[in-house]
Design an enzyme around this catalytic site. Structure first.
Site, PDB file in Angstrom:
ATOM      1  N   HIS A 467      -3.672   5.232   5.699  1.00 41.92           N
ATOM      2  CA  HIS A 467      -3.904   6.133   4.569  1.00 41.92           C
ATOM      3  C   HIS A 467      -3.252   5.586   3.289  1.00 41.92           C
ATOM      4  O   HIS A 467      -3.913   5.416   2.268  1.00 41.92           O
ATOM      5  CB  HIS A 467      -3.335   7.516   4.921  1.00 41.92           C
ATOM      6  CG  HIS A 467      -3.477   8.531   3.835  1.00 41.92           C
ATOM      7  ND1 HIS A 467      -4.436   9.521   3.871  1.00 41.92           N
ATOM      8  CD2 HIS A 467      -2.799   8.718   2.669  1.00 41.92           C
ATOM      9  CE1 HIS A 467      -4.333  10.265   2.778  1.00 41.92           C
ATOM     10  NE2 HIS A 467      -3.348   9.803   2.029  1.00 41.92           N
ATOM     11  N   GLU A 468      -1.964   5.295   3.384  1.00 39.85           N
ATOM     12  CA  GLU A 468      -1.259   4.812   2.193  1.00 39.85           C
ATOM     13  C   GLU A 468      -1.804   3.462   1.742  1.00 39.85           C
ATOM     14  O   GLU A 468      -1.875   3.174   0.551  1.00 39.85           O
ATOM     15  CB  GLU A 468       0.253   4.728   2.439  1.00 39.85           C
ATOM     16  CG  GLU A 468       0.918   6.065   2.754  1.00 39.85           C
ATOM     17  CD  GLU A 468       0.576   7.172   1.765  1.00 39.85           C
ATOM     18  OE1 GLU A 468       0.342   6.882   0.577  1.00 39.85           O
ATOM     19  OE2 GLU A 468       0.521   8.349   2.192  1.00 39.85           O
ATOM     20  N   HIS A 471      -4.730   3.988  -0.496  1.00 37.07           N
ATOM     21  CA  HIS A 471      -4.324   4.238  -1.887  1.00 37.07           C
ATOM     22  C   HIS A 471      -3.948   2.914  -2.563  1.00 37.07           C
ATOM     23  O   HIS A 471      -4.295   2.667  -3.714  1.00 37.07           O
ATOM     24  CB  HIS A 471      -3.090   5.151  -1.931  1.00 37.07           C
ATOM     25  CG  HIS A 471      -3.383   6.602  -1.687  1.00 37.07           C
ATOM     26  ND1 HIS A 471      -4.323   7.297  -2.399  1.00 37.07           N
ATOM     27  CD2 HIS A 471      -2.831   7.499  -0.826  1.00 37.07           C
ATOM     28  CE1 HIS A 471      -4.349   8.568  -1.987  1.00 37.07           C
ATOM     29  NE2 HIS A 471      -3.459   8.711  -1.020  1.00 37.07           N
ATOM     30  N   HIS A 474      -6.942   0.875  -3.529  1.00 35.04           N
ATOM     31  CA  HIS A 474      -7.586   1.482  -4.693  1.00 35.04           C
ATOM     32  C   HIS A 474      -6.884   0.999  -5.971  1.00 35.04           C
ATOM     33  O   HIS A 474      -7.519   0.707  -6.982  1.00 35.04           O
ATOM     34  CB  HIS A 474      -7.466   3.007  -4.570  1.00 35.04           C
ATOM     35  CG  HIS A 474      -8.393   3.780  -5.458  1.00 35.04           C
ATOM     36  ND1 HIS A 474      -8.275   5.132  -5.645  1.00 35.04           N
ATOM     37  CD2 HIS A 474      -9.448   3.403  -6.215  1.00 35.04           C
ATOM     38  CE1 HIS A 474      -9.216   5.554  -6.476  1.00 35.04           C
ATOM     39  NE2 HIS A 474      -9.945   4.523  -6.843  1.00 35.04           N
TER      40      HIS A 474
HETATM   41 ZN   LIG Z   1      -2.951  10.447   0.071  1.00 38.70          ZN
END
Ligand SMILES: [Zn+2]
Length: 686
Positions: A467-468, A471, A474
C-alpha cells in the site's frame, strides 16, 4: 552553512542538529516572504516565468527545509527535536494563513489566468493555476469585506467547536473504566488483552485488571469476552460516549456542538455560493455531486444487503447451536462472529509469518513493480540516514535515467511514531533554472530482526508495505514538472488512495505470492492449502462490513447535503432512515455513535467518508484490467503508469481514469473481490 538549507538531492540527515532547526526554518520563511514580495513588485505584467515558476520553486524549497524536520520528529524523536519542531509549527501555520489570504498574490495569479498566455501553458501549469485560484476562493478571499469577515469568524468558531468535540470524546473515553478483581470475569480474552488490562491497572496502582474504553481495550472485550453482561456494559459505555445517554449521560455531551457545527458549515458553504456543505466538500474531490455519491452508495447497498442478511442469519444460527437462547444484540454479534470465523477457517497471522521474511517480501515487491512499470530499483550505498537499518534506493528508467529515490525504514523503534506512511522530501521539478527528481520516505513499523532470525511479516503487514509503496510510486513515477501538481500533490482526496489500494491486490495473487513469499528456513513459497484458507477467510462477513461502512458514508453525506436551517440537524432521524435502508444489525435505541464520530465532526472527512469505498471501487476496477490481461501484463502496467501514476494532480482524476481504463469505473470488481455478486451476473430469474 546550515544543512537544512542545503537543498541537495537528499537531506543531510547526519548533520542536522536540533539547534539548527528553528533558525533555519525562520530564515527560510523570511526568504520565502521576501521572494514573494519581489515577485509582486509593481509595474510589470505577470506571467508563468516571472510569477508562477519562481513561486513553485520557492515553496518547494520551503518544503525541502521543513520536510526532514517533520520526518525526524516522527522517526527519531527526542526532546530536543520535538521542542524545535513544535516551536516552528505556529510560524508555519501563520505563513500558510498569510499566503491563503494574500490579496496581491491572488490578483497577480488571477491576472495570469485571464491573460492570453494562459491558453499557451501546458495542462499541468494551467491546472496548478486553477488549483491556486480555487483554494484562494475556498478560503473566502473573493468575498466582499463584510462577508469575508463573517466567513473568518465562522472558520475560527468551527475550529474551536471541532477541537472541543474531539476533547469531549477524549475526556468521555478517559472518564470511564472498570476494575476487575476476578480473572474468571475476563474468560475468553486473549493473553495480550489480559496483559494490557493488567498494565492499565498497575498504572493506576490497582490490583487485578482494568478495562477502559480505549479501542485496544474495548475491542478484545467485545470480540472475545465470554461474559455477556460485561460485553453489554462496555458496548453501552462505548457507544454513548460524549452524549445524552449511557453511564455519563449529559457530561461532555456533544449534542449542541454537533448542531452548531452543521449550521456553521452550511452557512459558510452558502457564503461561498454553494448550495450545501456537501457541494462545497466535493468541489475539491473526484465525485461530481452529492447525488452522484449517494447513487454510488445505494448501488453498493443494493448488491450487498441480501448477502449481509444471509451472513447475519449464518452467525445467528451458529450462536443458537452454541447454546445462545436469546436474540443476538449488537454486543453479541462480534463475539459469535469471531467464534464462527475461528471454527471455519482457523487461520492465524502467526501461521503465515514464516513465509514472509522482510527481505524476500521487499525483493518480491520490487520484482512485481519492475515487471509492471519497466523500471529498475537499485540500492544506493553510503547515504547518511537517521538510523543504520534505513536503506536507500534509486528508481531508474530502462534508459538509465533517474526517476526517483526513496528511503525505506521498516522496523519499529522506541523513538519512532507508530503506523505506516509515505511522505515526500522532494517533488519532481523542472524549470529553466532547476531540475530535481522526487524523493520519498517509506516508513513502516514491523518487528525488527532478533538473534539472527529475520523480521517476519504478517500478511496484513505485507499488504501495508505494498500500500505505502503504491503511494511512493505515485509520487516518484510522475512526469509532471510543476511541483504543486506533480506526484501526490494536488490529487483529489477521494482519488489519492487509488495507486496504494491498487498495489494491495498483488498480495492476494498466487503468481505474485510466489515472488513475495519464501519460508525463512526452507525457502518454500506459501503452500496452496494456506493460500486457499487465506482466500476464504478474506470474504468472511464482507457484506456485513460493507453495509456498516455504507451506513456511515450515507449518514455523513445526507447530514451535510440535507441540512435545513429551519429544521436543524435532525441527526438521529436521518440515521434511523439510513439504517432502515442499509443496516442489518439493529442498534439499540440508546446508541449514540455519531456523538463520537470524530472523522466527520473534527477530522477532515466531513461529507467525505464515502472516499474509503470510492477508492476501493477505483482500485478494484483498475486491477480487473490485470485480471483480464494477466497480473504481470506490462502493457497494462505501462498504461496505468502513463495515465495515472505519471500524471499526478495535473488533470481531473475522472479524465485520467477514463484514459487508463477506456471507461468510467464500475462497482462490479469490488463486489467480486468482496465475494459479492457483480451487477453483470445478476439475472432476472435467478
Ligand atoms: Zn494510503
Amino acid at each position: 552553512m546550515n544543512p537544512l538549507l542545503e537543498t541537495g538531492d537528499l537531506p543531510a540527515f547526519d548533520r542536522i542538529k536540533a539547534e539548527h532547526i528553528v533558525p533555519a526554518v525562520e530564515q527560510t520563511l523570511q526568504e520565502t516572504r521576501l521572494c514573494i514580495d519581489r515577485l509582486l513588485e509593481p509595474d510589470h505584467d505577470f506571467n508563468w516565468q516571472n510569477l508562477l515558476a519562481p513561486l513553485e520553486e520557492t515553496l518547494e524549497r520551503l518544503h525541502k527545509v521543513w520536510s526532514p524536520v517533520g520526518h525526524l520528529n516522527a522517526v527519531r524523536n527526542s526532546p530536543a527535536i520535538r521542542e524545535a519542531y513544535k516551536a516552528c509549527l505556529p510560524q508555519l501555520s501563520a505563513f500558510d494563513t498569510e499566503l491563503g489570504h494574500h490579496q496581491g498574490l491572488y490578483r497577480a495569479i488571477k491576472a495570469v489566468a485571464e491573460s492570453p498566455e494562459f491558453a499557451t501553458l501546458d495542462t499541468a501549469q494551467q491546472k496548478s493555476i486553477e488549483h491556486r485560484l480555487r483554494d484562494f476562493r475556498l478560503g473566502g478571499i473573493a468575498l466582499p469585506p463584510e462577508q469575508r469577515q463573517r466567513y473568518k469568524e465562522i472558520q475560527q468558531r468551527l475550529s474551536d467547536l471541532q477541537s472541543t468535540f474531539q476533547d469531549n470524546v477524549l475526556d468521555a473515553t478517559a472518564a470511564w473504566n472498570k476494575p476487575i478483581s476476578d480473572a474468571a470475569q475476563l474468560s475468553g480474552l486473549p493473553e495480550s488483552a489480559m496483559a494490557l488490562a493488567r498494565q492499565a491497572a498497575a498504572r493506576k496502582e490497582l490490583d487485578g485488571w482494568l478495562l477502559t474504553l480505549d479501542f485496544p481495550s474495548y475491542f478484545p472485550v467485545i470480540t472475545y469476552a465470554d461474559d455477556r453482561n460485561l460485553r453489554a456494559e462496555l458496548y453501552t459505555a462505548y457507544t454513548t460516549r460524549a452524549s445524552d445517554q449511557g453511564p455519563h449521560a449529559g457530561q461532555w455531551d456533544n449534542s449542541t456542538l454537533m448542531d452548531e457545527i452543521l449550521a456553521l458549515r452550511h452557512e459558510s458553504a452558502q457564503l461561498l455560493g454553494f448550495e450545501t456543505y456537501a457541494d462545497y466538500s466535493l468541489e475539491t474531490k473526484m465525485a461530481s455531486s452529492p447525488e452522484h455519491v449517494l447513487q454510488f452508495l445505494n448501488d453498493l447497498a443494493e448488491h450487498s444487503l441480501a448477502q449481509a442478511q444471509a451472513e447475519l442469519s449464518d452467525v445467528e444460527d451458529f450462536a443458537r447451536k452454541q447454546g445462545a437462547d436469546h436474540k443476538l444484540e449488537a454486543w453479541d454479534i462480534p463475539y459469535y462472529s469471531e467464534k464462527l470465523r475461528q471454527q471455519r477457517y482457523a487461520l492465524s497471522q502467526e501461521e503465515l509469518k514464516p513465509y514472509f521474511p522482510d527481505r524476500r517480501v521487499v525483493s518480491g515487491l520490487f520484482q512485481v513493480v519492475q515487471q509492471l512499470y519497466g523500471i529498475e530499483i537499485t540500492e544506493r550505498s553510503g547515504v547518511a540516514t537517521w538510523h543504520p537499518d534505513v536503506r536507500v534506493f534509486d528508481i531508474r528508467e530502462a534508459d538509465g535515467s533517474l526517476s526517483g529515490c526513496f528511503f525505506l525504514d521498516l522496523y519499529a523503534r522506541p523513538d519512532k511514531r507508530g503506523g505506516a506512511w509515505m511522505d515526500s522530501y522532494a517533488t519532481r521539478l523542472k524549470s529553466r533554472a532547476h531540475s530535481q527528481a522526487p524523493v520519498a520516505y517509506l516508513t513502516c513499523n514491523f518487528s525488527p530482526p532478533v538473534d539472527g532470525q529475520p523480521s517476519l511479516l504478517t500478511h496484513d503487514e505485507v499488504i501495508t508495505l505494498f500500500h505505502e509503496f503504491g503511494h511512493g510510486l505515485h509520487h516518484m513515477l510522475t512526469r509532471i514538472d510543476t511541483p504543486s501538481v506533480a506526484g501526490i500533490n494536488g490529487v483529489a482526496w477521494d482519488a489519492i488512495e487509488l495507486p496504494s489500494q491498487f498495489m494491495e491486490n498483488w498480495c492476494w495473487e498466487r503468481e505474485a505470492l510466489a515472488l513475495i513469499s519464501g519460508h525463512f528456513e526452507t525457502g518454500e513459497t506459501l503452500p496452496d492449502e494456506l493460500y486457499e484458507r487465506m482466500q476464504s477467510a478474506r470474504h468472511f462477513q464482507s457484506a456485513m462490513r460493507m453495509v456498516r461502512q455504507l451506513e456511515f458514508a450515507m449518514v455523513d453525506m445526507r447530514m451535510h447535503h440535507e441540512y435545513d436551517p429551519a429544521h436543524g440537524a435532525r441527526l438521529y432521524t436521518l440515521l434511523d432512515e439510513v439504517r432502515k435502508r442499509v443496516a442489518v444489525v439493529q442498534a439499540p435505541a440508546f446508541n449514540r455513535f455519531l456523538h463520537s464520530f470524530t472523522h466527520i465532526f473534527s477530522g477532515g472527512y466531513a461529507a467525505g467518508y464515502y472516499s474509503y469505498k470510492w477508492a476501493e471501487v477505483l482500485s478494484a476496477d483498475a486491477f480487473s484490467l490485470f485480471e483480464d490481461n494477466g497480473i504481470f501484463d506490462s502493457a497494462s502496467g505501462r498504461r496505468f503508469r502513463d495515465e495515472i501514476l505519471a500524471q499526478g494532480g495535473s488533470r481531473e482524476p475522472m479524465d485520467l481514469y477514463r484514459a487508463f481504463r477506456g471507461r468510467e469505473p464500475t462497482i462490479d470488481a469490488l463486489l467480486r473481490h468482496s465475494g459479492l455478486i457483480p451487477a453483470s451476473e445478476v439475472t432476472v430469474d435467478a
